[in-house]
Scaffold this motif. Structure first.
Motif, PDB file in Angstrom:
ATOM      1  N   LEU A   2       0.829  -1.191   0.000  1.00 12.42           N
ATOM      2  CA  LEU A   2       0.000   0.000   0.000  1.00 12.42           C
ATOM      3  C   LEU A   2       0.865   1.242   0.000  1.00 12.42           C
ATOM      4  CD1 LEU A   2      -3.045   0.564   0.227  1.00 12.42           C
ATOM      5  CD2 LEU A   2      -2.752   0.744   2.664  1.00 12.42           C
ATOM      6  N   SER A   3       1.900   1.252   0.824  1.00 15.46           N
ATOM      7  CA  SER A   3       2.757   2.432   0.928  1.00 15.46           C
ATOM      8  C   SER A   3       3.529   2.662  -0.366  1.00 15.46           C
ATOM      9  CB  SER A   3       3.758   2.260   2.067  1.00 15.46           C
ATOM     10  OG  SER A   3       3.112   1.860   3.230  1.00 15.46           O
ATOM     11  N   ILE A   4       4.065   1.558  -0.905  1.00 19.44           N
ATOM     12  CA  ILE A   4       4.887   1.694  -2.102  1.00 19.44           C
ATOM     13  C   ILE A   4       4.057   2.195  -3.269  1.00 19.44           C
ATOM     14  CG2 ILE A   4       6.194   0.402  -3.833  1.00 19.44           C
ATOM     15  CD1 ILE A   4       7.686   0.915  -1.217  1.00 19.44           C
ATOM     16  N   ILE A   5       2.881   1.610  -3.443  1.00 16.04           N
ATOM     17  CA  ILE A   5       2.036   2.009  -4.564  1.00 16.04           C
ATOM     18  C   ILE A   5       1.558   3.445  -4.377  1.00 16.04           C
ATOM     19  CG2 ILE A   5      -0.150   1.568  -5.734  1.00 16.04           C
ATOM     20  CD1 ILE A   5       0.351  -1.424  -5.156  1.00 16.04           C
ATOM     21  N   SER A   6       1.236   3.832  -3.144  1.00 15.27           N
ATOM     22  CA  SER A   6       0.797   5.202  -2.885  1.00 15.27           C
ATOM     23  C   SER A   6       1.873   6.191  -3.280  1.00 15.27           C
ATOM     24  CB  SER A   6       0.473   5.380  -1.396  1.00 15.27           C
ATOM     25  OG  SER A   6      -0.518   4.463  -1.009  1.00 15.27           O
ATOM     26  N   LEU A   7       3.125   5.900  -2.856  1.00 15.24           N
ATOM     27  CA  LEU A   7       4.219   6.815  -3.173  1.00 15.24           C
ATOM     28  C   LEU A   7       4.469   6.881  -4.677  1.00 15.24           C
ATOM     29  CD1 LEU A   7       6.653   5.912  -0.270  1.00 15.24           C
ATOM     30  CD2 LEU A   7       5.515   8.098  -0.613  1.00 15.24           C
ATOM     31  N   SER A   8       4.349   5.729  -5.332  1.00 12.35           N
ATOM     32  CA  SER A   8       4.563   5.703  -6.781  1.00 12.35           C
ATOM     33  C   SER A   8       3.521   6.518  -7.505  1.00 12.35           C
ATOM     34  CB  SER A   8       4.507   4.254  -7.282  1.00 12.35           C
ATOM     35  OG  SER A   8       5.455   3.477  -6.610  1.00 12.35           O
ATOM     36  N   LEU A   9       2.303   6.407  -7.049  1.00 13.47           N
ATOM     37  CA  LEU A   9       1.241   7.160  -7.706  1.00 13.47           C
ATOM     38  C   LEU A   9       1.416   8.654  -7.492  1.00 13.47           C
ATOM     39  CD1 LEU A   9      -1.865   4.939  -7.044  1.00 13.47           C
ATOM     40  CD2 LEU A   9      -0.908   5.539  -9.251  1.00 13.47           C
ATOM     41  N   VAL A  10       1.847   9.045  -6.307  1.00 19.51           N
ATOM     42  CA  VAL A  10       2.102  10.459  -6.047  1.00 19.51           C
ATOM     43  C   VAL A  10       3.148  10.976  -7.015  1.00 19.51           C
ATOM     44  CG1 VAL A  10       3.070  12.111  -4.399  1.00 19.51           C
ATOM     45  CG2 VAL A  10       1.434  10.420  -3.627  1.00 19.51           C
TER      46      VAL A  10
ATOM     47  N   MET B  88      -7.007   0.268  -3.079  1.00 19.37           N
ATOM     48  CA  MET B  88      -6.706  -0.596  -1.937  1.00 19.37           C
ATOM     49  C   MET B  88      -6.996   0.185  -0.659  1.00 19.37           C
ATOM     50  SD  MET B  88      -2.990  -1.950  -3.242  1.00 19.37           S
ATOM     51  CE  MET B  88      -2.644  -3.060  -1.907  1.00 19.37           C
ATOM     52  N   LYS B  89      -7.397  -0.547   0.356  1.00 23.29           N
ATOM     53  CA  LYS B  89      -7.520   0.033   1.695  1.00 23.29           C
ATOM     54  C   LYS B  89      -6.951  -0.973   2.670  1.00 23.29           C
ATOM     55  CE  LYS B  89     -11.479   3.069   1.006  1.00 23.29           C
ATOM     56  NZ  LYS B  89     -12.915   3.146   0.875  1.00 23.29           N
ATOM     57  N   GLY B  90      -5.999  -0.530   3.466  1.00 21.85           N
ATOM     58  CA  GLY B  90      -5.381  -1.417   4.436  1.00 21.85           C
ATOM     59  C   GLY B  90      -5.527  -0.860   5.846  1.00 21.85           C
TER      60      GLY B  90
ATOM     61  N   SER C 222      -5.847  -0.595  14.661  1.00 23.39           N
ATOM     62  CA  SER C 222      -7.247  -0.834  14.969  1.00 23.39           C
ATOM     63  C   SER C 222      -8.184   0.260  14.461  1.00 23.39           C
ATOM     64  CB  SER C 222      -7.383  -0.969  16.491  1.00 23.39           C
ATOM     65  OG  SER C 222      -8.713  -1.217  16.830  1.00 23.39           O
ATOM     66  N   ASN C 223      -8.995  -0.102  13.448  1.00 23.64           N
ATOM     67  CA  ASN C 223     -10.047   0.757  12.897  1.00 23.64           C
ATOM     68  C   ASN C 223      -9.535   1.952  12.091  1.00 23.64           C
ATOM     69  OD1 ASN C 223     -12.277  -0.754  13.943  1.00 23.64           O
ATOM     70  ND2 ASN C 223     -11.756   0.084  15.959  1.00 23.64           N
ATOM     71  N   PHE C 224      -8.232   2.119  11.932  1.00 27.20           N
ATOM     72  CA  PHE C 224      -7.685   3.192  11.103  1.00 27.20           C
ATOM     73  C   PHE C 224      -7.150   2.600   9.808  1.00 27.20           C
ATOM     74  CE2 PHE C 224      -7.851   7.131  13.440  1.00 27.20           C
ATOM     75  CZ  PHE C 224      -8.083   6.714  14.734  1.00 27.20           C
ATOM     76  N   PHE C 225      -7.588   3.165   8.697  1.00 31.33           N
ATOM     77  CA  PHE C 225      -7.239   2.652   7.383  1.00 31.33           C
ATOM     78  C   PHE C 225      -6.505   3.713   6.574  1.00 31.33           C
ATOM     79  CE2 PHE C 225      -9.739  -1.293   6.903  1.00 31.33           C
ATOM     80  CZ  PHE C 225     -10.477  -1.235   8.080  1.00 31.33           C
ATOM     81  N   LEU C 226      -5.604   3.225   5.732  1.00 31.20           N
ATOM     82  CA  LEU C 226      -4.992   4.066   4.724  1.00 31.20           C
ATOM     83  C   LEU C 226      -5.314   3.449   3.372  1.00 31.20           C
ATOM     84  CD1 LEU C 226      -3.018   6.475   4.072  1.00 31.20           C
ATOM     85  CD2 LEU C 226      -1.196   4.773   4.007  1.00 31.20           C
ATOM     86  N   GLY C 227      -5.708   4.273   2.407  1.00 28.33           N
ATOM     87  CA  GLY C 227      -6.057   3.691   1.124  1.00 28.33           C
ATOM     88  C   GLY C 227      -5.774   4.640  -0.019  1.00 28.33           C
ATOM     89  N   TRP C 228      -5.731   4.097  -1.205  1.00 30.56           N
ATOM     90  CA  TRP C 228      -5.592   4.919  -2.404  1.00 30.56           C
ATOM     91  C   TRP C 228      -6.585   4.435  -3.435  1.00 30.56           C
ATOM     92  CZ3 TRP C 228      -4.624   2.166  -6.750  1.00 30.56           C
ATOM     93  CH2 TRP C 228      -3.959   0.941  -6.619  1.00 30.56           C
ATOM     94  N   THR C 229      -6.964   5.361  -4.312  1.00 29.63           N
ATOM     95  CA  THR C 229      -7.923   5.043  -5.356  1.00 29.63           C
ATOM     96  C   THR C 229      -7.451   5.660  -6.659  1.00 29.63           C
ATOM     97  OG1 THR C 229      -9.703   5.162  -3.712  1.00 29.63           O
ATOM     98  CG2 THR C 229     -10.355   5.150  -6.025  1.00 29.63           C
TER      99      THR C 229
ATOM    100  N   SER D  50      -6.467   9.386  -5.472  1.00 34.26           N
ATOM    101  CA  SER D  50      -6.654   9.987  -4.159  1.00 34.26           C
ATOM    102  C   SER D  50      -6.073   9.051  -3.119  1.00 34.26           C
ATOM    103  CB  SER D  50      -8.132  10.252  -3.889  1.00 34.26           C
ATOM    104  OG  SER D  50      -8.897   9.078  -4.015  1.00 34.26           O
ATOM    105  N   ILE D  51      -5.554   9.640  -2.063  1.00 35.82           N
ATOM    106  CA  ILE D  51      -5.055   8.878  -0.922  1.00 35.82           C
ATOM    107  C   ILE D  51      -5.896   9.279   0.270  1.00 35.82           C
ATOM    108  CG2 ILE D  51      -3.108   8.473   0.597  1.00 35.82           C
ATOM    109  CD1 ILE D  51      -1.262   9.098  -1.680  1.00 35.82           C
ATOM    110  N   GLY D  52      -6.502   8.309   0.913  1.00 33.68           N
ATOM    111  CA  GLY D  52      -7.407   8.635   2.001  1.00 33.68           C
ATOM    112  C   GLY D  52      -6.995   8.011   3.317  1.00 33.68           C
ATOM    113  N   LEU D  53      -7.333   8.713   4.357  1.00 29.37           N
ATOM    114  CA  LEU D  53      -7.143   8.201   5.713  1.00 29.37           C
ATOM    115  C   LEU D  53      -8.533   8.048   6.305  1.00 29.37           C
ATOM    116  CD1 LEU D  53      -4.929   7.521   7.795  1.00 29.37           C
ATOM    117  CD2 LEU D  53      -5.161   9.853   8.651  1.00 29.37           C
ATOM    118  N   TYR D  54      -8.832   6.845   6.810  1.00 27.13           N
ATOM    119  CA  TYR D  54     -10.197   6.544   7.223  1.00 27.13           C
ATOM    120  C   TYR D  54     -10.236   6.045   8.655  1.00 27.13           C
ATOM    121  CZ  TYR D  54     -10.420   6.236   2.132  1.00 27.13           C
ATOM    122  OH  TYR D  54     -10.289   6.492   0.790  1.00 27.13           O
ATOM    123  N   TYR D  55     -11.412   6.224   9.246  1.00 24.84           N
ATOM    124  CA  TYR D  55     -11.689   5.586  10.533  1.00 24.84           C
ATOM    125  C   TYR D  55     -12.985   4.815  10.388  1.00 24.84           C
ATOM    126  CZ  TYR D  55     -12.821   4.703  15.363  1.00 24.84           C
ATOM    127  OH  TYR D  55     -13.156   4.071  16.538  1.00 24.84           O
ATOM    128  N   ARG D  56     -12.957   3.563  10.858  1.00 26.18           N
ATOM    129  CA  ARG D  56     -14.151   2.743  10.826  1.00 26.18           C
ATOM    130  C   ARG D  56     -14.766   2.705  12.213  1.00 26.18           C
ATOM    131  NH1 ARG D  56     -12.685  -3.011  10.032  1.00 26.18           N
ATOM    132  NH2 ARG D  56     -12.221  -2.758  12.238  1.00 26.18           N
TER     133      ARG D  56
END
Lengths: 163, 258
Positions: A5-13, B161-163, B167-174, B209-215
């Motif tokens: 996730l981190s690597i792909i995020s940085l690459s996309l940026v 992806m969202k990972g 606990s309950n905090f996600f980082l994702g990109w679209t 977009s890169i998002g920071l989420y809370y579930r």
């Protein structure tokens, strides 16, 4: 998962941060393509064109001393007035031509900015001009890309006045 | 008497320990709505030309385990000063869509997603241009285009992806491919950036977009959602009856309020 996730995020940026080009690669010059002729036998030996009331040094738009049957030049139109006047001197004889038009500034692109777009709505000329044919009343930055046999207007001078 | 009491006490203690040893630990999967902010909106002013600021919030809710109806809302201000003009626009936008998780959850605690999805987007914005300069043989003209209210509709296909970081905090990109459907007309200038849609210079603008989420973990279930079958493929372990995590036949059965 988090590693990818981190690597792909940085690459996309990095990928999306590449900004678009800086250059303007499109025409921004709005010029009316004009052909000049007398008839099939009388040559245009000299052609000098200026704007009406433009007599200062450097105000000459065209100064063509080559003898040919037809000539083709691009002419600018007024930005602020609703008509543009030209003084056309063919073989030493001066004539005037007024072109009535509307104008709107149209956006070309963020790098090129705006350019005027005209629509020719009418004409008025002196006696030494026999007729003016409007082939394409729309004058815009793409007009200068017209092919050799294509123009916005065609000016036919009087054969009696321009022997 | 004392011996009898002590023996009884020991027996009671032993029996209570045995009771604890026999009680099975319950495994729950917590789910709930997720809310986040788009971090990339804060990076854009430093990465691209023009002064572009804005914010965006994103929200999704789980549905049937692998589906996530999604809503996104944002605002954008754009101020682009160039040599021959100054273009500004500002407005709001919203997107409605659905994401589908395409990977298998490995355990009850696994909430990482790889998803595909679609969106419908709408934007309402104002634009104006001032300081338009142009010079030719006849002189210099300075003009402007008055403020106009515009709108735009578009469709999006998304992949991301969202990972769960912790606990309950996600980082994702679209990653988004956008397909403009209609843009209202301005005779002088076609907007070259539309809030929510992005740049219009290309037929299919791409964006990320890169998002920071809370579930909010307000639901819990004992059922691990089954992976979506794509084209009849069988996911390894999908029908594994011995897998202690596969406790139900559907992802939504057994949902209980916390």
């Amino acid at each position: 998962m988090r590693f990818y996730l981190s690597i792909i995020s940085l690459s996309l940026v990095a990928l999306v941060s590449c900004s678009d080009g800086n250059g303007c690669y499109e025409s921004v010059d709005t010029l009316m393509v004009t052909s000049f002729s007398v008839n099939d036998s009388i040559q245009i030996k000299t052609l000098v064109i200026k704007g009406v009331d433009r007599n200062a040094l450097g105000d000459t738009l065209v100064n063509d001393q080559d003898s040919t049957l037809t000539k083709r030049y691009t002419l600018p139109l007024s930005l602020s007035a609703d008509s543009t006047g030209f003084v056309l001197e063919v073989n030493g004889i001066k004539d005037t031509l007024y072109i009535r038009h509307s104008m709107m500034m149209i956006f070309i692109s963020e790098n090129c900015g705006f350019a005027p777009n005209y629509v020719i709505s009418g004409l008025r000329h002196s006696a030494g001009i026999d007729s003016v044919k409007i082939t394409d009343k729309k004058v815009n930055p793409k007009s200068i890309e017209k092919k050799t046999n294509d123009q916005n207007i065609s000016i036919y001078f009087s054969s009696a006045a321009h022997k | 008497m004392t011996k009898i009491l002590a023996s009884t006490l020991v027996l009671l203690l032993i029996s209570s320990f045995q009771g604890f040893a026999q009680k099975k630990a319950e495994v729950w999967r917590y789910e709930g709505p997720r809310v986040g902010i788009d971090l990339s909106r804060f990076l854009v002013p430093y990465l691209q030309k023009g002064k572009r600021n804005g914010w965006e919030i994103q929200a999704d809710v789980p549905f049937k385990g692998n589906f996530f109806p999604t809503f996104e809302f944002g605002m954008q201000w754009f101020d682009d000063k160039r040599d021959g003009f100054r273009y500004t626009n500002n407005g709001t936008y919203a997107r409605l869509g659905l994401d589908m998780n395409i990977v298998k959850f490995e355990s009850m605690k696994d909430h990482d997603l790889v998803f595909i999805g679609a969106r419908y987007g709408y934007s309402l914005f104002n634009q104006e241009t001032e300081g338009i300069g142009y010079t030719n043989y006849w002189g210099t003209l300075t003009s402007s285009v008055p403020r106009r209210t515009m709108n735009a509709h578009w469709a999006e296909l998304v992949f991301g992806m969202k990972g769960e970081l912790f606990s309950n905090f996600f980082l994702g990109w679209t990653l988004r491919a956008k397909f403009p459907l209609s843009v209202s007309n301005d005779p002088n200038i076609k907007p070259y950036i539309i809030p929510g849609l992005g740049k219009t210079a290309t037929d299919v603008p791409f964006d990320f977009s890169i998002g920071l989420y809370y579930r909010f973990p307000i639901f819990r279930t004992k059922n691990l959602p089954k992976p979506i079958k794509v084209g009849g493929t069988k996911h390894p372990g999908a029908n594994d009856e011995s897998n202690p995590n596969n406790q139900g036949s559907s992802g939504s059965g057994g949902l209980r309020n916390f």
